[in-house]
Write an enzyme that holds these catalytic residues in place. Structure first.
Site, PDB file in Angstrom:
ATOM      1  N   SER A   1       7.219 -14.744 -31.484  1.00 47.60           N
ATOM      2  CA  SER A   1       6.885 -13.370 -31.065  1.00 47.60           C
ATOM      3  C   SER A   1       7.272 -12.979 -29.656  1.00 47.60           C
ATOM      4  CB  SER A   1       5.403 -13.116 -31.248  1.00 47.60           C
ATOM      5  OG  SER A   1       5.142 -12.868 -32.602  1.00 47.60           O
TER       6      SER A   1
ATOM      7  N   LYS B   1       0.649  -7.202 -23.283  1.00 45.49           N
ATOM      8  CA  LYS B   1       0.464  -7.190 -24.735  1.00 45.49           C
ATOM      9  C   LYS B   1      -1.022  -7.054 -25.030  1.00 45.49           C
ATOM     10  CE  LYS B   1       1.590  -9.755 -28.961  1.00 45.49           C
ATOM     11  NZ  LYS B   1       2.226 -10.952 -29.542  1.00 45.49           N
TER      12      LYS B   1
ATOM     13  N   SER C   1       5.920 -10.379 -32.942  1.00 45.48           N
ATOM     14  CA  SER C   1       4.863  -9.396 -32.884  1.00 45.48           C
ATOM     15  C   SER C   1       4.800  -8.633 -31.553  1.00 45.48           C
ATOM     16  CB  SER C   1       3.511 -10.069 -33.126  1.00 45.48           C
ATOM     17  OG  SER C   1       3.235 -11.000 -32.086  1.00 45.48           O
TER      18      SER C   1
HETATM   19  N1  GLN Z   1       6.784 -13.665 -37.081  1.00 48.11           N
HETATM   20  C1  GLN Z   1       5.840 -14.738 -36.977  1.00 48.11           C
HETATM   21  C2  GLN Z   1       4.606 -14.415 -37.778  1.00 48.11           C
HETATM   22  O1  GLN Z   1       4.589 -13.423 -38.413  1.00 48.11           O
HETATM   23  C3  GLN Z   1       5.513 -15.031 -35.550  1.00 48.11           C
HETATM   24  C4  GLN Z   1       4.374 -14.263 -34.993  1.00 48.11           C
HETATM   25  C5  GLN Z   1       4.004 -14.700 -33.608  1.00 48.11           C
HETATM   26  O2  GLN Z   1       4.709 -15.471 -32.971  1.00 48.11           O
HETATM   27  N2  GLN Z   1       2.864 -14.242 -33.155  1.00 48.11           N
HETATM   28  O3  GLN Z   1       3.666 -15.135 -37.788  1.00 48.11           O
END
Ligand code: GLN
Length: 487
Positions: free
Chosen positions: A177, A78, A153
């Site tokens: 994410s 990532k 994400s």
């Molecule tokens: N969907 C969540 C957010 O928008 C989680 C994002 C994440 O875990 N980095 O913050």
């Protein structure tokens, strides 16, 4: 050319060791697949020379006979993990072209373990999002249906592994994410206990939540990667727990006879789509056949997790992202009137909508006069949510439920309505609010033949238990072996 891309990490490791395939052949095979499926927009950076050089080094280690067990197996990272051999952007224009002078602990450990890096994976900007649409470098497509999001994400991680462009990937989870994209793409992904994995070199979103973890097709593969990436990092990350190295593959086959699985009734309420509910219930029935008992439990503050998370993480993000000012890090505007104007223009030009929104919310909730009303209240509720989970673990060994209320949605669904996307995080927020480990494992398919994930949440440092339950489920089912058409 063999179907090497259909092999798991464990399978590839065994074949490399048996010299049925070389690291170089595998690297070439996966690089070619990445190029062939570039339209998924899963990769942000690839560099054939770097990958092939790493593969040659892996082959030399294998030939010398003292190679660690993942030697020669490809992986992709990532793009929030900094790497010296590839650029790192965190999915943001702010860091376009940035080349880190140092390597993150996780990527360094996987390289030491012999893994060969195929490149860097697209993600929502600074890991803020749940669809892969917030990347400055364009949306990522779900291999199961290209018109749908892969989740986020860590959308690039999920799309790449589901499309067999990499056998495994790293990802990060602040509020879901790792688990949600794994669920949307039919994969296994585990968010470790807060502190299990070093965040040195992981670009911060919300530091009291962020954890790095693996995504792969099977629980066994996640166990292999987690074993290699976890462990203390006393010189570099003081929040990483100083625990002895652990081999998470060792307990995978243990029986789950008598395991008490708690089902929070709030996770099965009205907001859950019927197709997802049916798939999750199917997976739970399998676990019962394997000897587990299902117990009704309650996590009464489930709904509050959303406002609490969306107050605390923007607060932390607003301070973490202050370093991107065009001086210390990041894009600098070409023309400006004075110093303040330079900061304003640089940040206005380079941050995307969602990142700006969270910085503004974060500075607001931390500001004098609002701190007590929002930030402090949210902190108190965070503690209460963690206490609720501890109470639940008095009644069960593992908590189970859906990962998300729906299957992957069409690209563009939540454009202009960030709140709708936030609400879809409801089931994944509890674990990171409390710092608990949690995973997603395939649980069949819902509407449109799209994958559904089962979430398992464990108590602190119970990653081995979670992987064991997921592994037993995977031994008894074949959902994790299905692949999207055309890959
Ligand atoms: N969907 C969540 C957010 O928008 C989680 C994002 C994440 O875990 N980095 O913050």
């Amino acid at each position: 050319m063999g179907d090497w891309h259909d092999q798991t990490v464990a399978g590839l490791a065994a074949r490399l060791r048996a010299r049925e395939v070389s690291a170089l052949e595998l690297a070439r095979h996966f690089l070619a697949r990445g190029a062939q499926h570039a339209d998924l927009n899963a990769f942000l950076a690839r560099d054939e020379d770097v990958t092939l050089a790493q593969a040659r080094a892996a082959d030399a280690r294998l030939a010398a006979g003292e190679a660690p067990r993942l030697t020669g197996v490809p992986v992709a990272h990532k793009d929030v993990l900094v790497t010296t051999d590839f650029p790192t952007t965190a999915g943001s224009r702010m860091l376009a072209g940035y080349r880190s002078p140092f390597e993150s602990t996780v990527t360094a450990r996987l390289a030491e373990a012999g893994m060969v890096c195929l490149g860097k994976l697209n993600c929502d900007e600074f890991a803020m999002g749940s669809s892969g649409e917030n990347s400055a470098f364009g949306p990522i497509h779900n291999p199961w249906d290209r018109t749908r999001v892969p989740g986020g994400s860590s959308g690039g991680s999920a799309a790449a592994v589901a499309a067999r462009l990499a056998p495994a990937a790293t990802a990060s989870d602040t509020g879901g994410s790792i688990r949600q994209p794994a669920s949307f793409c039919g994969l296994t992904g585990i968010k470790p206990t807060y502190g299990r994995v070093s965040r040195y070199g992981a670009i911060a979103y919300a530091s009291s939540f962020d954890q790095v973890g693996p995504m792969a097709r099977t629980a066994e593969d996640c166990a292999l990667l987690l074993s290699a990436m976890s462990g203390g990092d006393p010189e570099r990350d003081s929040t990483a727990l100083d625990l002895p190295p652990e081999d998470f593959t060792r307990g995978l086959d243990a029986s789950i006879e008598g395991l008490r699985i708690g089902l929070p009734r709030e996770f099965f309420g009205d907001g859950l789509n019927p197709d997802v509910r049916a798939a999750v219930e199917g997976a739970l029935a399998e676990l019962r056949r394997l000897g587990a008992t299902l117990v009704d439990i309650s996590l009464p503050r489930t709904e509050l997790a959303i406002p609490v998370y969306y107050i605390l993480t923007p607060a932390e993000a607003s301070t973490n992202l202050s370093r991107f000012d065009g001086v210390r890090y990041g894009h600098r505007a070409r023309s400006f009137a004075d110093l303040t104007d330079m900061y304003v223009r640089s940040r206005s030009e380079a941050f995307g909508e969602e990142v700006k929104r969270r910085i503004i919310i974060g500075t607001y909730v931390l500001s004098h006069g609002y701190y007590d009303a929002y930030y402090l209240q949210a902190q108190k509720l965070r503690r209460m949510i963690a206490d609720d989970l501890q109470h639940a673990f008095g009644q069960c060994d593992v908590i189970a439920g859906p990962v998300a209320p729906s299957v992957a949605w069409p690209i563009g669904t939540h454009a202009g309505d960030p709140l709708a996307a936030y609400l879809a995080d409801i089931y994944t927020l509890a674990a990171p609010l409390a710092g608990l480990p949690a995973l997603s494992t395939p649980a069949g398919f819902g509407d449109g033949g799209l994958p559904v994930g089962l979430q398992l949440i464990g108590n602190y440092l119970q990653e081995g238990r979670l992987l064991n339950v997921a592994h037993r489920l995977q031994q008894a089912t074949d959902w994790h072996t299905r692949k999207p058409a055309g890959f």
